[in-house]
Design an enzyme around this catalytic site. Structure first.
Site, PDB file in Angstrom:
ATOM      1  N   LYS A 191       0.854  -1.190   0.000  1.00  0.00           N
ATOM      2  CA  LYS A 191       0.000   0.000   0.000  1.00  0.00           C
ATOM      3  C   LYS A 191       0.887   1.236   0.000  1.00  0.00           C
ATOM      4  O   LYS A 191       1.507   1.578   1.000  1.00  0.00           O
ATOM      5  CB  LYS A 191      -0.924   0.053   1.224  1.00  0.00           C
ATOM      6  CG  LYS A 191      -2.021   1.102   1.017  1.00  0.00           C
ATOM      7  CD  LYS A 191      -2.593   1.674   2.291  1.00  0.00           C
ATOM      8  CE  LYS A 191      -1.882   2.881   2.822  1.00  0.00           C
ATOM      9  NZ  LYS A 191      -1.839   4.067   1.956  1.00  0.00           N
ATOM     10  N   GLY A 244       6.955   4.790   8.295  1.00  0.00           N
ATOM     11  CA  GLY A 244       6.070   5.933   8.455  1.00  0.00           C
ATOM     12  C   GLY A 244       6.236   6.529   9.834  1.00  0.00           C
ATOM     13  O   GLY A 244       7.280   6.364  10.473  1.00  0.00           O
ATOM     14  N   THR A 246       5.738   7.491  13.869  1.00  0.00           N
ATOM     15  CA  THR A 246       5.673   6.709  15.105  1.00  0.00           C
ATOM     16  C   THR A 246       4.229   6.508  15.574  1.00  0.00           C
ATOM     17  O   THR A 246       3.867   5.378  15.943  1.00  0.00           O
ATOM     18  CB  THR A 246       6.574   7.372  16.178  1.00  0.00           C
ATOM     19  OG1 THR A 246       7.923   7.302  15.699  1.00  0.00           O
ATOM     20  CG2 THR A 246       6.471   6.671  17.519  1.00  0.00           C
ATOM     21  N   GLY A 249       2.813   3.778  13.509  1.00  0.00           N
ATOM     22  CA  GLY A 249       3.514   2.536  13.862  1.00  0.00           C
ATOM     23  C   GLY A 249       2.954   1.925  15.141  1.00  0.00           C
ATOM     24  O   GLY A 249       2.787   0.707  15.249  1.00  0.00           O
ATOM     25  N   GLU A 267       9.713   0.983  10.704  1.00  0.00           N
ATOM     26  CA  GLU A 267      10.764   2.004  10.552  1.00  0.00           C
ATOM     27  C   GLU A 267      10.066   3.337  10.739  1.00  0.00           C
ATOM     28  O   GLU A 267       9.227   3.715   9.914  1.00  0.00           O
ATOM     29  CB  GLU A 267      11.373   1.977   9.140  1.00  0.00           C
ATOM     30  CG  GLU A 267      11.927   0.647   8.700  1.00  0.00           C
ATOM     31  CD  GLU A 267      13.213   0.271   9.386  1.00  0.00           C
ATOM     32  OE1 GLU A 267      13.767   1.101  10.133  1.00  0.00           O
ATOM     33  OE2 GLU A 267      13.658  -0.861   9.200  1.00  0.00           O
ATOM     34  N   CYS A 301      13.438  10.824   7.363  1.00  0.00           N
ATOM     35  CA  CYS A 301      13.369  10.294   8.726  1.00  0.00           C
ATOM     36  C   CYS A 301      14.684  10.481   9.461  1.00  0.00           C
ATOM     37  O   CYS A 301      14.706  10.690  10.660  1.00  0.00           O
ATOM     38  CB  CYS A 301      12.985   8.818   8.681  1.00  0.00           C
ATOM     39  SG  CYS A 301      14.027   7.871   7.578  1.00  0.00           S
ATOM     40  N   GLU A 400       9.331  15.651  15.962  1.00  0.00           N
ATOM     41  CA  GLU A 400       9.712  15.562  14.543  1.00  0.00           C
ATOM     42  C   GLU A 400       8.876  16.575  13.756  1.00  0.00           C
ATOM     43  O   GLU A 400       7.650  16.475  13.709  1.00  0.00           O
ATOM     44  CB  GLU A 400       9.439  14.142  14.033  1.00  0.00           C
ATOM     45  CG  GLU A 400       9.993  13.918  12.651  1.00  0.00           C
ATOM     46  CD  GLU A 400       9.669  12.522  12.110  1.00  0.00           C
ATOM     47  OE1 GLU A 400       8.519  12.080  12.239  1.00  0.00           O
ATOM     48  OE2 GLU A 400      10.584  11.900  11.539  1.00  0.00           O
TER      49      GLU A 400
END
Ligand code: NAP
Length: 497
Positions: A191, A244, A246, A249, A267, A301, A400
């Protein structure tokens, strides 16, 4: 390729045949509902193509096809040396279409054409070729068991894997996921990010042309919140690989736990420290401090977003980095001279602007940039921006931002530099600059990140693993280690009569 001008690339763009349909069971197909959504060029806000908006029923069809392909053994039980040949052919076909693919990626992501030509496409080619070439050179194990016994420890494919990827490096991240998962014999349902589906759809056809059996690679564009969640909770998917943010995730780990405990490798985000000691090659360190944060508009990232500088060189080094930032003013991504393109979309540009306000409000000093620019283009451009006088407790040092915003923090001792570097929920990457091997190595060892550079930033190639400590994730892309994420260990214990 790069002797082309922006006008040449523009002309080529007009001739591109863009495929926006899903790729299921070896052919392009509309979403079952017929729904589509436009994908937009971040450089001018204009639609590039209509893309299939896949839903749950498309996902079920794709998973069924992937499972049937896996069970047939056409790929999963193909000799590794034959899988190698298919992957190597695929890499060659991608290389053959390098210009089209680089252009497509630039139009879809807003990445400068010099990056897609020199970095993204070659990286995808290298990753797929390397994984293909490696797979028939990996041996399983025979452990030292007692006499009259023999144990075999084999690595077997997981089965059906879903790969969910982000928009910031769509092609290269897709290759990082597909190359090892396919090399190890899995079927994969990919995806892509809703913002950037085009390069994955393009290379799916080339995989089929290279000889990948139908159903082994399915590409489903569609929304993360519904389609992505359905894949992540699917009872007939054995493994999930994700790159993608956090927060997403964290959801995926929960989805795995709420469904069938599919193996889940993540990741995720970062807030990477870039530590500069006074005895470093300051010219090189300053050049690379700018590259580390402004490359890909800071939408990386591993971006070196926290520049941690020895206080005795602070003023001088800030002047040097600010001078380098001038070379990162954003521009038209189709112009080969452009170093930085637009943010991916209006939302991302708003986020960057909000963090600039937050930083000012927290008392940091805006030394350079801080403004949106080129708004007349319809694109979402932001200046390279530098905050000085940052304290590591500030939000602009902890969160981030995913934009071209550098937070500069001072330190007096190596211990203090390490403490600041490690004071983060993230642990993805970092670097240290010093001409003293003792300082450099001790600091590099003490910083808790998955990849650390000494006197370089963004160093590394396909031979080394890539992934995060702490909330930056738990998987490893690239290198032989990536094969581990896509395989189960199986023991067969034999006793001789
Ligand atoms: P994101 O919002 O987490 O989205 C990533 C992917 O997940 C997209 O395909 C998205 O689909 C999908 N998704 C969203 N919500 C989902 C859900 N509930 N269930 C299943 N899938 C879902 O990340 P992004 O904004 O695209 O990318 C930026 C982030 O990626 C940053 O945090 C960056 O640090 C991280 N990143 C990490 C690495 C690494 O290797 N560590 C590399 C690159 C980027 P939609 O597109 O439809 O929302």
């Amino acid at each position: 390729m790069l002797d082309r001008t922006a006008k040449d690339w523009q002309a080529l763009a007009g001739q591109l045949e863009i495929e926006g349909r899903a790729f299921i069971n070896g052919r392009y197909t509309d979403a079952l509902s017929g729904a589509t959504r436009p994908t937009v060029n971040p450089a001018n806000g204009k639609a590039i193509a209509e893309v299939a908006l896949c839903g749950i029923e498309d996902a079920d069809l794709a998973v069924q096809g992937a499972r049937a392909a896996f069970d047939s053994g056409a790929w999963s039980r193909m000799a590794p040396m034959d899988r190698k040949m298919v992957l190597v052919r695929w890499a060659e076909l991608i290389e053959k279409h390098a210009d089209e693919l680089a252009l497509l990626e630039t139009l879809d992501v807003g990445k400068p054409i010099s990056d897609t030509v020199n970095v993204d496409v070659p990286s995808a080619v290298r990753t797929i070729r390397w994984s293909g070439e490696a797979i028939d050179k990996v041996y399983d194990e025979i452990p030292p068991t007692p006499p009259d016994t023999l144990a075999l420890v084999q690595r077997l494919p997981l089965g059906v894997v879903t790969a969910i990827v982000p928009w910031n490096f769509p092609l290269s991240t897709t290759a990082w996921k597909l190359a090892p998962s396919l090399a190890t014999g899995n079927s994969v349902v990919l995806k892509p990010a809703s913002n950037t589906p085009l390069s994955a759809l393009f290379i799916a056809r080339l995989a089929a042309e290279a000889g990948l059996p139908d159903g082994v690679l399915q590409v489903l564009p569609g929304p993360g919140g519904s389609l992505g969640k359905h894949l992540a909770t699917h009872m007939d998917i054995d493994g999930m690989t994700f790159t993608g943010s956090t927060p997403v995730g964290m959801k995926l780990m929960q989805y795995s736990g709420q469904s069938n405990l599919k193996r889940t490798f993540l990741e995720l985000g970062g807030k990477s420290p870039n530590i500069v000691f006074a005895d470093a090659d300051l010219e090189k360190a300053a050049t690379m401090a700018a590259v580390a944060v402004f490359y890909n508009g800071g939408q990386t990232c591993t971006a070196g977003t926290r520049l941690i500088v020895e206080e005795k060189i602070m003023d001088r080094f800030l002047e040097m980095v600010t001078a380098k930032a001038q070379g990162w003013m954003p521009g038209d991504p189709l112009d080969p001279a452009t170093a930085m393109g637009p943010m991916i979309d209006a939302g991302q540009c708003d986020t960057v602007a909000e963090y600039v306000d937050i930083g000012r409000g927290e008392g940091a000093e805006m030394l350079f940039g801080g403004q949106r620019v080129l708004q007349e283009t319809g694109g979402h451009y932001f200046q390279p921006s530098i905050f000085a006088g940052v304290n590591n407790a500030m939000r602009i040092a902890q969160e981030e931002i995913f934009g071209p915003v550098l937070s500069v923090i001072g330190f007096k001792t190596a211990d203090e530099a390490v403490r600041i570097a490690n004071d983060s929920i993230y642990g993805l990457a970092g670097a240290v600059w010093s001409n003293n091997i003792n300082t450099a190595h001790k600091v590099a060892e003490a910083v808790r990140v998955g990849t650390m550079g000494i006197n370089n930033y963004f160093g590394g190639d396909i031979t080394v693993p890539f992934g995060g400590f702490k909330q930056s994730g738990n998987g490893r892309d690239k290198s032989i280690h990536a094969f581990h994420d896509y395989t189960e260990l199986k023991t067969t214990w034999i006793e001789f009569a």
